[in-house]
Design an enzyme around this catalytic site. Structure first.
Site, short mmCIF file in Angstrom:
data_model
loop_
_atom_site.label_atom_id
_atom_site.label_comp_id
_atom_site.label_asym_id
_atom_site.label_seq_id
_atom_site.Cartn_x
_atom_site.Cartn_y
_atom_site.Cartn_z
N ARG A 130 2.76 5.94 13.80
CA ARG A 130 3.63 6.96 13.19
C ARG A 130 4.65 7.47 14.21
NH1 ARG A 130 2.20 11.86 12.76
NH2 ARG A 130 -0.02 11.45 12.45
N TYR A 147 26.84 11.87 -2.34
CA TYR A 147 25.79 11.08 -2.97
C TYR A 147 24.82 12.02 -3.71
CZ TYR A 147 21.58 8.27 -3.39
OH TYR A 147 20.47 7.63 -3.88
N ASP A 204 27.73 11.07 6.65
CA ASP A 204 27.08 9.97 5.95
C ASP A 204 28.04 8.78 6.00
OD1 ASP A 204 26.10 8.12 4.11
OD2 ASP A 204 25.30 9.66 2.77
N LYS A 260 21.73 -0.09 2.10
CA LYS A 260 22.98 -0.60 1.54
C LYS A 260 23.57 -1.71 2.42
CE LYS A 260 21.98 2.68 -1.33
NZ LYS A 260 22.51 4.03 -1.24
C1 LIG Z 1 21.97 5.35 -1.25
C2 LIG Z 1 22.65 6.39 -0.49
C3 LIG Z 1 21.93 7.39 0.18
C4 LIG Z 1 20.42 7.50 0.09
O1 LIG Z 1 19.77 6.45 0.74
P1 LIG Z 1 18.35 5.84 0.31
O2 LIG Z 1 18.16 4.73 1.26
O3 LIG Z 1 18.47 5.42 -1.13
O4 LIG Z 1 17.34 6.93 0.45
C5 LIG Z 1 22.63 8.33 0.92
N1 LIG Z 1 23.97 8.29 0.99
C6 LIG Z 1 24.71 7.35 0.36
C7 LIG Z 1 26.20 7.37 0.48
C8 LIG Z 1 24.07 6.38 -0.41
O5 LIG Z 1 24.81 5.45 -1.04
#
Ligand SMILES: *Cc1c(COP(=O)(O)O)cnc(C)c1O
Length: 383
Positions: free
Chosen positions: A53, A106, A177, A202
């Site tokens: 962990r 998001y 982000d 992504k």
């Molecule tokens: C998908 C996404 C997230 C969240 O990420 P997860 O891996 O699904 O938890 C955060 N910000 C953006 C811009 C996203 O497209």
């Protein structure tokens, strides 16, 4: 960190970073290590592995590679999901402190912030991130500014440098982000952001087969706090997911190039299609974010949002495609299509008739032919 003979270009770093040291018979790829615990040593040292962990050797090469790409001085921190990383970042806000976040960030990030606000953990101010003066007005007394640019799925482009400077002037932490851009298009640490967030799910992993997140910072104290959060909340990644993410990262530059050139071509054709009411893509000259994107970004990304005449027409389009996959998420090799408001958590500022296209790496003519036939099929549907 892997040492390189010279300063390498980002597309080379995606291929070269995070490899094991050279040596006789040494593997060229890092091993996948599945072990929850590690041998004790007689004289414990700082940074000992101890338990799964706290650390795992399979995390290290990915964390080093991502830091190198983002231009960070410290290894990244990989998390169980993008939202696991977001929760760790939000935990830096003191109880009752103020978070300024884009109204169209998001949906999951907003839902998480709203849940925290509902419990009194923080105060939430939602802003139009493209309206620089409005955002700056709301920064007074804020503890954290959250930047997403372009936003998901409205593709609004923020003035990231000015916003970061304004936030720092009032002592707020800036979290960016960077999921949509990837470090190949933008490196927020370069313009002074404190923390970069990725949904590794992504583009970085790129094959829609892992859920994973990451945070990147050059601030030692901040990194230590984020790491403690990860350890104590157990927001940790499985070693196999991280191993897959590094494998995916190797082709990031090729995937981004293709996805972006496909997106540009499709956005251009869609803009003159009679069934489309509006196309949002920062690459289009007429897009409100075009100039800012040109000034600040090294590309326009692989996401295109379109608005149809009605919600029914949007649903019909999604139902009529045969090659595009009707599914949420984005950033994979395959093209995905989704009417975002079908998700209950989506902000109401996103139009009901908006369809988000995550443009993959297929041949653009096949992608276009499928959209075109589906648009003719759906054209008969009226609200
Ligand atoms: C998908 C996404 C997230 C969240 O990420 P997860 O891996 O699904 O938890 C955060 N910000 C953006 C811009 C996203 O497209």
């Amino acid at each position: 960190m892997t040492s390189h003979p010279q300063d390498l270009r980002p597309d080379t770093i995606t291929v070269s970073a995070g490899r094991p040291p050279r040596g006789h018979d040494s593997p060229v790829n890092p091993a996948l290590i599945l072990s929850s615990t590690f041998h004790e040593t007689e004289s414990p040292r700082d940074g000992d592995r101890i338990y799964g962990r706290m650390s795992n050797p399979t995390w290290d090469p990915f964390e080093e590679a991502l830091a190198e790409l983002e231009g960070a001085e410290l290894p990244a921190l990989v998390f169980s999901a993008g939202l696991g990383a977001a929760a760790a970042a939000l935990s830096l806000i003191p109880t009752g402190g103020t978070l300024v976040i884009p109204r169209n960030a998001y949906g999951g990030s907003i839902s998480l912030a709203e849940a925290e606000a509902a419990k009194g953990h923080l105060k939430l101010i939602q802003v139009d991130i493209a309206e620089t003066a409005e955002v700056i007005d709301h920064l007074h007394g804020a503890h954290m500014l959250w930047i997403e640019s372009p936003t998901n799925p409205m593709l609004e482009v923020a003035e990231t440098q000015s916003l970061t400077e304004a936030a720092h002037a009032v002592g707020a932490v800036v979290v960016v982000d960077n999921t949509f851009n990837t470090p190949l298009i933008s490196r927020p640490l370069d313009y002074g952001a404190d923390i970069v967030l990725h949904s590794v799910t992504k583009y970085l992993a790129g094959h829609s087969d892992v859920v994973l997140g990451a945070l990147v910072t050059s601030n030692k104290e901040v990194r230590a706090e984020l790491k403690t959060h990860r350890t104590l909340h157990g927001a940790i990644a499985g070693p196999f997911e991280v191993w897959l993410a590094l494998r995916g990262l190797r082709t990031l530059a090729l995937r981004m190039d293709r996805s972006q050139s496909n997106a540009m071509e499709l956005a251009t054709r869609l803009a003159s299609h009679p069934a489309i009411a509006k196309v949002r893509y920062p690459g289009l000259h007429k897009d409100p974010g075009h100039q800012r994107a040109k000034d600040q970004l090294k590309g326009f990304g692989g996401i295109v949002s379109i608005e149809l005449e009605s919600r029914e027409a949007a649903d019909a389009l999604v139902k009529s495609v045969r090659l595009w996959l009707p599914a949420t998420s984005l950033g994979g090799v395959e093209s995905l299509i989704e009417r975002r408001r079908r998700q209950p958590g989506e902000p109401v500022t996103v139009p009901e008739s908006l369809v988000r296209l995550s443009v993959g790496i297929e041949n653009v003519e096949d992608l276009w032919a499928d959209l075109d036939q589906a648009l003719s099929t759906s054209a008969g549907q009226t609200g």
